[in-house]
Design an enzyme around this catalytic site. Structure first.
Site, mmCIF file in Angstrom:
data_model
loop_
_atom_site.group_PDB
_atom_site.id
_atom_site.type_symbol
_atom_site.label_atom_id
_atom_site.label_comp_id
_atom_site.label_asym_id
_atom_site.label_seq_id
_atom_site.Cartn_x
_atom_site.Cartn_y
_atom_site.Cartn_z
ATOM 1 N N GLY A 105 0.810 -1.201 0.000
ATOM 2 C CA GLY A 105 0.000 0.000 0.000
ATOM 3 C C GLY A 105 0.848 1.257 0.000
ATOM 4 O O GLY A 105 0.504 2.252 -0.656
ATOM 5 N N CYS A 160 5.129 7.803 24.486
ATOM 6 C CA CYS A 160 5.897 6.923 25.349
ATOM 7 C C CYS A 160 6.265 5.607 24.662
ATOM 8 O O CYS A 160 7.100 4.868 25.158
ATOM 9 C CB CYS A 160 5.112 6.630 26.619
ATOM 10 S SG CYS A 160 4.592 8.104 27.504
#
Length: 462
Positions: A69, A320
């Site tokens: 893709g 994070c």
């Protein structure tokens, strides 16, 4: 193990597996050759193209298979820009496009081409009027996803396509996340998609270029795939991709209703089960299987590890979980909380009991992570202490969500109308501190440069 990350890669559909194994025996030869094995391979390739084109809603000779893709997006953007170079070089993208689109835009910008990035609303959707307002006489191409990969928000493609068509500008649609659920509406010009998003094998993409769209393939060319995707076709994977697309479409109506109910259950119940949670994305115009929420005072990476230990595979847009220490560009563009972000994307066939077990486990996981980080038990646990007019929190060198945790701990140390200044050098603080203020009804005053980082000012209102 409950796999809840279908938006990254859907499990291989049984039909894809069957088609892949069968075509390994029948489709190994060169489809460009005229001998028997080549003709058999060509028949398989043509049948796969017809099936994929029917699912997309285009002509078979408008569709080519690409190695991925991402390759389809890059080829589509580069070819459309080159084909329209006489009209201009201006490129339009939305701020929440997939990284493949944004990377293509970066290459175009680095080559001197102007790029306009259209902002989104807090739901993650673009405004059709804002997109129309970005169109210029020298606009060569516009790009818009059909639905967002991270939060599931469905974009107003038909309206944007109409504005682009009226301006004579082709619209490229990244349909990777939505194509398994149905064709993309609107008068779009180019479309890209990826088989592993709907349950096909990885390594197969689609690129559709409508007849009449000026398109100049870039890079070395050969005779395969209309010169738009050079190289020997991975025929077994292509056959499996087309077969699985047809299969998931046949199952879409029933699965859509079922998965939409399950994700709505998560959206409705998580805020009641876990304190200080923001559910993000459009509550109505969204894909059936995706729900995303962010938790205050939580380290996203630790939450993912703990959920994995509990038997759940989920993903996150939290900074994070990234080595760059920057939050997801999608969450940043939406202006929503990024810390403790969890994306649940349910694959077709997800049992109801897996969702119920997830809802039972999640509160314990989040509470455990918050306890380890020393976060407040609840956002209301801020008792007035020193009553100083201004309190300074030094969170320099500390990663999310520590700056927000420290802010929550001291907000009660200032009187109503007093201020807290948070010093931080974590990029996520720029997004998460204002989001915390919105969630806790405090006033965010803004930011200013400070030695070693940035100072964020907050006025206590409650």
């Amino acid at each position: 193990m409950a796999y809840f990350d279908a938006a990254s890669a859907a499990p291989l559909h049984p039909v894809a597996r069957q088609a892949l194994m069968a075509s390994l025996d029948e489709g190994w030869a060169d489809p460009a050759r005229l001998y028997r094995e080549g003709r058999r391979a060509r028949m398989l390739l043509d049948a796969a193209r017809e099936a994929a084109a029917e699912a997309v809603g285009c002509r078979a000779d408008e569709l080519v298979f690409t190695p991925s893709g991402t390759s389809a997006v890059h080829s589509g953007v580069a070819g459309a820009l080159a084909g329209r170079r006489r009209a201009g070089h201006h490129l339009i993208v939305s701020a929440v496009e997939h990284s493949s689109v944004l990377h293509a835009a970066e290459v175009h910008r680095a080559g001197g081409g102007p790029v306009t990035e259209v902002a989104v609303e807090r739901t993650g959707a673009v405004s059709p009027s804002a997109y129309a307002g970005a169109l210029r006489p020298d606009t060569a191409l516009a790009c818009l996803q059909s639905a967002n990969h991270e939060v599931g928000t469905v974009q107003p493609v038909a309206e944007v396509a109409g504005a682009c068509r009226a301006a004579g500008v082709p619209l490229l649609v990244d349909a990777a996340q939505s194509l398994g659920w149905g064709p993309v509406e609107g008068d779009w010009s180019l479309l890209a998609a990826s088989a592993h998003k709907w349950g096909g094998p990885a390594g197969v993409g689609l690129l559709v270029v409508r007849k009449g769209v000026r398109f100049a393939p870039q890079g070395p060319r050969d005779e395969r795939e209309s010169g738009r995707a050079p190289g020997f076709e991975n025929l077994p994977a292509i056959v499996a991709a087309a077969a699985s697309l047809r299969a998931v479409r046949a199952e879409a109506a029933g699965e859509e209703a079922r998965l939409r109910e399950l994700t709505e259950r998560i959206r409705a119940r998580v805020p009641g089960l876990v304190p200080d949670v923001e559910v993000v994305g459009d509550p109505e115009r969204r894909l059936p299987g995706i729900v995303t929420f962010s938790c205050l005072y939580v380290d996203g990476e630790t939450v993912l590890h703990e959920l994995d230990r509990a038997g759940f595979s989920v993903s996150s847009g939290s900074s994070c979980t990234s080595s760059t220490l920057t939050p997801s560009h999608v969450l940043r563009a939406m202006g929503v909380l990024s810390e403790g972000n969890i994306r649940v994307s349910l694959p077709p066939g997800t049992p109801e009991e897996d969702v119920e077990r997830f809802l039972a486990v999640l509160p314990e996981v989040v509470a455990g992570v918050r306890e380890k980080l020393g976060a407040p038990v609840s956002a209301g646990d801020t008792a007035a202490g020193r009553s100083e007019d201004t309190v300074v929190v030094d969170a320099l060198g500390r990663r999310c969500p520590i700056p927000v945790i420290e802010l929550a701990k001291v907000i009660g140390d200032v009187p109503l109308g007093g201020t807290v200044r948070v010093l931080a050098d974590d990029e996520a603080a720029r997004l998460d501190i204002p989001a915390w203020c919105d969630m806790r009804n405090q006033q965010y005053l803004g930011e200013e440069p400070a030695p070693g980082g940035t100072a964020y000012s907050i006025r206590r209102l409650t």
